[in-house]
Design a protein around this motif. Sequence first.
Motif, PDB file in Angstrom:
ATOM      1  N   TRP A   1      13.763   2.987  -8.352  1.00 22.38           N
ATOM      2  CA  TRP A   1      14.580   3.182  -6.860  1.00 22.38           C
ATOM      3  C   TRP A   1      15.122   1.707  -6.628  1.00 22.38           C
ATOM      4  N   ASN A   2      16.053   1.672  -5.681  1.00 20.79           N
ATOM      5  CA  ASN A   2      16.803   0.419  -5.110  1.00 20.79           C
ATOM      6  C   ASN A   2      16.639   0.881  -3.584  1.00 20.79           C
ATOM      7  N   TYR A   3      15.843   0.261  -2.904  1.00 16.35           N
ATOM      8  CA  TYR A   3      15.919   0.603  -1.319  1.00 16.35           C
ATOM      9  C   TYR A   3      16.314  -0.496  -0.793  1.00 16.35           C
ATOM     10  N   TRP A   4      17.432  -0.662   0.143  1.00 13.45           N
ATOM     11  CA  TRP A   4      18.237  -1.468   0.913  1.00 13.45           C
ATOM     12  C   TRP A   4      17.743  -1.493   2.301  1.00 13.45           C
ATOM     13  N   CYS A   5      17.513  -2.377   3.023  1.00 16.16           N
ATOM     14  CA  CYS A   5      16.998  -2.303   4.439  1.00 16.16           C
ATOM     15  C   CYS A   5      17.875  -3.692   5.360  1.00 16.16           C
ATOM     16  N   VAL A   6      18.527  -3.481   5.891  1.00 14.96           N
ATOM     17  CA  VAL A   6      19.458  -4.552   6.664  1.00 14.96           C
ATOM     18  C   VAL A   6      19.103  -4.631   8.123  1.00 14.96           C
ATOM     19  N   PHE A   7      18.464  -5.543   8.762  1.00 13.99           N
ATOM     20  CA  PHE A   7      18.367  -6.199  10.131  1.00 13.99           C
ATOM     21  C   PHE A   7      19.597  -6.812  10.771  1.00 13.99           C
TER      22      PHE A   7
ATOM     23  N   PHE B   1      19.739  -0.853   9.536  1.00 14.03           N
ATOM     24  CA  PHE B   1      20.465   0.310   8.604  1.00 14.03           C
ATOM     25  C   PHE B   1      19.691   0.369   7.225  1.00 14.03           C
ATOM     26  N   SER B   2      19.498   1.457   6.650  1.00 12.74           N
ATOM     27  CA  SER B   2      18.812   1.325   5.396  1.00 12.74           C
ATOM     28  C   SER B   2      19.385   2.650   4.480  1.00 12.74           C
ATOM     29  N   ALA B   3      19.519   2.202   3.192  1.00 12.60           N
ATOM     30  CA  ALA B   3      20.257   3.177   2.173  1.00 12.60           C
ATOM     31  C   ALA B   3      19.327   3.077   1.038  1.00 12.60           C
ATOM     32  N   THR B   4      19.101   4.266   0.204  1.00 12.68           N
ATOM     33  CA  THR B   4      18.013   4.035  -0.888  1.00 12.68           C
ATOM     34  C   THR B   4      18.307   5.168  -1.968  1.00 12.68           C
ATOM     35  N   ILE B   5      18.631   4.678  -3.262  1.00  8.27           N
ATOM     36  CA  ILE B   5      18.828   5.518  -4.231  1.00  8.27           C
ATOM     37  C   ILE B   5      17.667   5.622  -5.182  1.00  8.27           C
ATOM     38  N   SER B   6      17.046   6.824  -5.206  1.00  8.81           N
ATOM     39  CA  SER B   6      15.849   6.651  -6.337  1.00  8.81           C
ATOM     40  C   SER B   6      15.771   7.923  -7.003  1.00  8.81           C
ATOM     41  N   HIS B   7      15.042   7.781  -8.357  1.00  7.70           N
ATOM     42  CA  HIS B   7      15.040   8.764  -9.401  1.00  7.70           C
ATOM     43  C   HIS B   7      13.780   8.965  -9.914  1.00  7.70           C
ATOM     44  N   LEU B   8      12.960   9.970  -9.795  1.00  8.93           N
ATOM     45  CA  LEU B   8      11.593  10.289 -10.156  1.00  8.93           C
ATOM     46  C   LEU B   8      11.728  10.949 -11.504  1.00  8.93           C
TER      47      LEU B   8
ATOM     48  N   PHE C   1      18.212   8.666   0.441  1.00 10.38           N
ATOM     49  CA  PHE C   1      18.337   8.704   1.807  1.00 10.38           C
ATOM     50  C   PHE C   1      18.881   7.663   2.695  1.00 10.38           C
ATOM     51  N   VAL C   2      19.376   7.834   3.866  1.00 16.52           N
ATOM     52  CA  VAL C   2      20.203   6.783   4.542  1.00 16.52           C
ATOM     53  C   VAL C   2      19.745   7.062   6.039  1.00 16.52           C
ATOM     54  N   TYR C   3      19.347   5.944   6.578  1.00 11.21           N
ATOM     55  CA  TYR C   3      18.765   6.077   7.971  1.00 11.21           C
ATOM     56  C   TYR C   3      19.110   4.998   8.786  1.00 11.21           C
ATOM     57  N   PHE C   4      19.202   4.948  10.103  1.00 12.85           N
ATOM     58  CA  PHE C   4      19.599   3.750  11.035  1.00 12.85           C
ATOM     59  C   PHE C   4      18.902   3.941  12.511  1.00 12.85           C
ATOM     60  N   LEU C   5      18.385   2.731  12.789  1.00  6.81           N
ATOM     61  CA  LEU C   5      17.931   2.762  14.116  1.00  6.81           C
ATOM     62  C   LEU C   5      18.718   1.844  15.166  1.00  6.81           C
ATOM     63  N   ASN C   6      19.027   2.314  16.267  1.00 13.25           N
ATOM     64  CA  ASN C   6      19.360   1.381  17.467  1.00 13.25           C
ATOM     65  C   ASN C   6      18.347   0.824  18.200  1.00 13.25           C
ATOM     66  N   TYR C   7      18.133  -0.506  18.110  1.00 12.23           N
ATOM     67  CA  TYR C   7      16.939  -0.989  18.831  1.00 12.23           C
ATOM     68  C   TYR C   7      16.738  -0.687  20.166  1.00 12.23           C
TER      69      TYR C   7
ATOM     70  N   ILE D   1      26.427   6.682  -2.182  1.00 12.17           N
ATOM     71  CA  ILE D   1      25.725   5.173  -2.009  1.00 12.17           C
ATOM     72  C   ILE D   1      26.288   4.351  -3.289  1.00 12.17           C
ATOM     73  N   GLU D   2      26.709   3.274  -3.252  1.00 17.21           N
ATOM     74  CA  GLU D   2      27.106   2.361  -4.323  1.00 17.21           C
ATOM     75  C   GLU D   2      26.962   1.038  -3.876  1.00 17.21           C
ATOM     76  N   SER D   3      26.328   0.150  -5.028  1.00 15.69           N
ATOM     77  CA  SER D   3      26.034  -1.243  -4.810  1.00 15.69           C
ATOM     78  C   SER D   3      26.523  -2.081  -6.288  1.00 15.69           C
ATOM     79  N   VAL D   4      27.412  -2.904  -5.721  1.00 14.73           N
ATOM     80  CA  VAL D   4      28.067  -3.503  -6.863  1.00 14.73           C
ATOM     81  C   VAL D   4      28.012  -5.092  -6.811  1.00 14.73           C
ATOM     82  N   TYR D   5      27.494  -5.873  -7.886  1.00 16.77           N
ATOM     83  CA  TYR D   5      27.203  -7.268  -7.474  1.00 16.77           C
ATOM     84  C   TYR D   5      28.507  -7.986  -8.254  1.00 16.77           C
ATOM     85  N   ASN D   6      28.882  -8.928  -7.462  1.00 14.05           N
ATOM     86  CA  ASN D   6      30.015  -9.512  -7.942  1.00 14.05           C
ATOM     87  C   ASN D   6      30.087 -10.976  -7.129  1.00 14.05           C
TER      88      ASN D   6
END
Length: 339
Positions: A48-54, A60-67, A74-80, A117-122
Amino acid sequence: MQHVERELTEFVKLCDAKGQLNPNAIGYAKQPLVESNLRGNFMRKKKWNYWCVFGDEILFSATISHLDYATVCFVYFLNYETQRFYEKTVVLPFARHVKLSENVLDSCYFRSDTMTIESVYNQDATHLTVSVKEFDGEDLEALLVISHPKEYESLNVVVPWNRQTFQFSGKHSSLPVSGMVKIGNQRFEFEKVDSFAVLDYGRGVLPRETHWNWAMASQRSLGKVIGLNLGGKWTDGTGMTENAFFVNGKMTKIHEDVLFHYDAENYKKPWLIHSKFSDDVRLTFSPFFERTSKTDIRLIKSEVHQLIGYYNGYVRYPDGRKLKITQLLGSIDDYYAKW
């Protein structure tokens, strides 16, 4: 006292040619030096790759996982302030429309008709792009640039149960973020000065049943950028921990187990977190929001209670100095999985 863990300083492969744990990989590193060359172990590999952004206004959070037998994203968000919360999950059989890398910062993606969901490092940055249709009745779009300053350290730990059961956990904390998340006509901006991301990168062959607590935070506080990463239950008895704190990108490893005290009948009561043998970690966590997620579909059963709230207390440097923790925004999990 718990023994001091071995520090890895050179690149190493997680597995041997048979797909078993490479003993030379056991330890921790301040850089992502472990190559997750998982193989074999049919139906048991977890990635899995789990991102959580404060951000200033939202989490805001986005996760790619393979079991191994299913792709779960899954993607979720919370307005404080308003506590508007929404989460969307997509489950597909086997490895459909997904790529997860063997190295922590390499590109990953998941693509389906309803979620991308895509993450590209550059050039020392991860470009995280997310689009979700019918997200709480509206379309969601996220374009985020997550910086990886060259001087920053990360927590990379290989946890062994035995040669056949093991986990590599990479935790990247306090990463400055710029960009935006848009839900319908509402747009939320992220600025590097006060927005920070956490990456939880997991690769391994975990026990059929797993239970863990995970505490984390990444915020600017009292003139410093502070990150916390504390884990419990799942590492007990392995000789390794995923415990550390970060100040302006520099990591201090905590070699002790950390204990979590909480009310499983009411997760929104304050939590107490402390080191097992010493007083090097003394924290209180006060939640203001609880995210719950339950899954029960044949092979997969899980229950997650993730609390969002504030840490207060201190952690201690090896030389005895205390790092004061005051109203540090973060999250804490109680997670059970049968997978």
